[in-house]
Design a protein around this motif. Structure first.
Motif, mmCIF file in Angstrom:
data_model
loop_
_atom_site.group_PDB
_atom_site.id
_atom_site.type_symbol
_atom_site.label_atom_id
_atom_site.label_comp_id
_atom_site.label_asym_id
_atom_site.label_seq_id
_atom_site.Cartn_x
_atom_site.Cartn_y
_atom_site.Cartn_z
ATOM 1 N N GLY A 255 0.828 -1.200 0.000
ATOM 2 C CA GLY A 255 0.000 0.000 0.000
ATOM 3 C C GLY A 255 0.858 1.243 0.000
ATOM 4 O O GLY A 255 1.969 1.251 0.545
ATOM 5 N N SER A 256 0.346 2.312 -0.591
ATOM 6 C CA SER A 256 1.130 3.546 -0.634
ATOM 7 C C SER A 256 1.320 4.150 0.753
ATOM 8 O O SER A 256 2.177 5.013 0.933
ATOM 9 C CB SER A 256 0.469 4.569 -1.563
ATOM 10 O OG SER A 256 -0.775 4.995 -1.024
ATOM 11 N N ALA A 257 0.552 3.680 1.750
ATOM 12 C CA ALA A 257 0.690 4.171 3.121
ATOM 13 C C ALA A 257 1.500 3.216 4.001
ATOM 14 O O ALA A 257 1.633 3.446 5.199
ATOM 15 C CB ALA A 257 -0.691 4.398 3.744
ATOM 16 N N TYR B 197 6.854 1.094 2.037
ATOM 17 C CA TYR B 197 6.520 1.446 0.654
ATOM 18 C C TYR B 197 7.764 1.813 -0.163
ATOM 19 O O TYR B 197 7.990 1.271 -1.242
ATOM 20 C CB TYR B 197 5.512 2.600 0.621
ATOM 21 C CG TYR B 197 5.279 3.135 -0.766
ATOM 22 C CD1 TYR B 197 4.519 2.423 -1.690
ATOM 23 C CD2 TYR B 197 5.833 4.343 -1.174
ATOM 24 C CE1 TYR B 197 4.315 2.900 -2.969
ATOM 25 C CE2 TYR B 197 5.629 4.836 -2.449
ATOM 26 C CZ TYR B 197 4.868 4.105 -3.340
ATOM 27 O OH TYR B 197 4.681 4.578 -4.608
ATOM 28 N N GLN B 198 8.587 2.723 0.349
ATOM 29 C CA GLN B 198 9.760 3.172 -0.402
ATOM 30 C C GLN B 198 10.725 2.025 -0.678
ATOM 31 O O GLN B 198 11.283 1.925 -1.764
ATOM 32 C CB GLN B 198 10.480 4.310 0.316
ATOM 33 C CG GLN B 198 11.605 4.923 -0.498
ATOM 34 C CD GLN B 198 11.154 5.456 -1.851
ATOM 35 O OE1 GLN B 198 10.095 6.076 -1.977
ATOM 36 N NE2 GLN B 198 11.948 5.221 -2.881
ATOM 37 N N ARG C 296 0.728 -4.411 -7.254
ATOM 38 C CA ARG C 296 -0.548 -3.901 -6.762
ATOM 39 C C ARG C 296 -0.218 -2.881 -5.681
ATOM 40 O O ARG C 296 0.369 -3.232 -4.656
ATOM 41 C CB ARG C 296 -1.415 -5.006 -6.163
ATOM 42 C CG ARG C 296 -1.727 -6.149 -7.104
ATOM 43 C CD ARG C 296 -2.720 -5.720 -8.199
ATOM 44 N NE ARG C 296 -3.117 -6.838 -9.026
ATOM 45 C CZ ARG C 296 -2.471 -7.266 -10.097
ATOM 46 N NH1 ARG C 296 -1.360 -6.681 -10.467
ATOM 47 N NH2 ARG C 296 -2.915 -8.283 -10.795
ATOM 48 N N ILE C 297 -0.555 -1.629 -5.922
ATOM 49 C CA ILE C 297 -0.257 -0.566 -4.963
ATOM 50 C C ILE C 297 -1.542 0.229 -4.707
ATOM 51 O O ILE C 297 -1.802 1.226 -5.381
ATOM 52 C CB ILE C 297 0.873 0.356 -5.467
ATOM 53 C CG1 ILE C 297 2.114 -0.459 -5.807
ATOM 54 C CG2 ILE C 297 1.185 1.425 -4.421
ATOM 55 C CD1 ILE C 297 3.244 0.332 -6.432
ATOM 56 N N PRO C 298 -2.355 -0.219 -3.758
ATOM 57 C CA PRO C 298 -3.549 0.557 -3.445
ATOM 58 C C PRO C 298 -3.176 1.881 -2.776
ATOM 59 O O PRO C 298 -2.379 1.907 -1.842
ATOM 60 C CB PRO C 298 -4.358 -0.338 -2.512
ATOM 61 C CG PRO C 298 -3.437 -1.417 -2.072
ATOM 62 C CD PRO C 298 -2.277 -1.450 -3.010
ATOM 63 N N THR C 299 -3.752 2.968 -3.253
ATOM 64 C CA THR C 299 -3.443 4.298 -2.743
ATOM 65 C C THR C 299 -4.024 4.501 -1.354
ATOM 66 O O THR C 299 -5.199 4.238 -1.120
ATOM 67 C CB THR C 299 -4.007 5.370 -3.699
ATOM 68 O OG1 THR C 299 -3.450 5.147 -4.993
ATOM 69 C CG2 THR C 299 -3.655 6.762 -3.229
ATOM 70 N N GLY C 300 -3.180 4.962 -0.436
ATOM 71 C CA GLY C 300 -3.610 5.295 0.914
ATOM 72 C C GLY C 300 -3.899 4.113 1.808
ATOM 73 O O GLY C 300 -4.416 4.288 2.900
#
Length: 70
Positions: free
Chosen positions: A17-19, A23-24, A43-47
């Motif tokens: 997830g982007s949160a 993530y980095q 798969r990178i769901p935002t937030g």
């Protein structure tokens, strides 16, 4: 892995997830895979903090297999 010819058939899925706190690190790892020519899906769901989902799963008592509702 990347130096083998032909490259072994391996399906890689990166789900973060982007949160997420990592993530980095996952972004850098995906860049590394790309530089090596290793294909993967992402798969990178935002937030969304995906690690919270994994924390709940790993903390749950094991029944020896997936629950019927999963």
């Amino acid at each position: 892995f990347a130096e083998r010819s032909p490259i072994p058939d391996l399906e890689i899925l990166v789900a973060v997830g982007s949160a997420d706190v990592n993530y980095q690190g996952n972004v850098e790892w995906m860049e590394h895979l790309q530089a090596l020519g290793i294909t993967f899906e992402q798969r990178i769901p935002t937030g969304v903090p995906v690690e919270a989902f994994h924390d709940r799963c790993f903390a749950a008592a094991s029944t020896g297999g997936p629950s019927p509702d999963q």
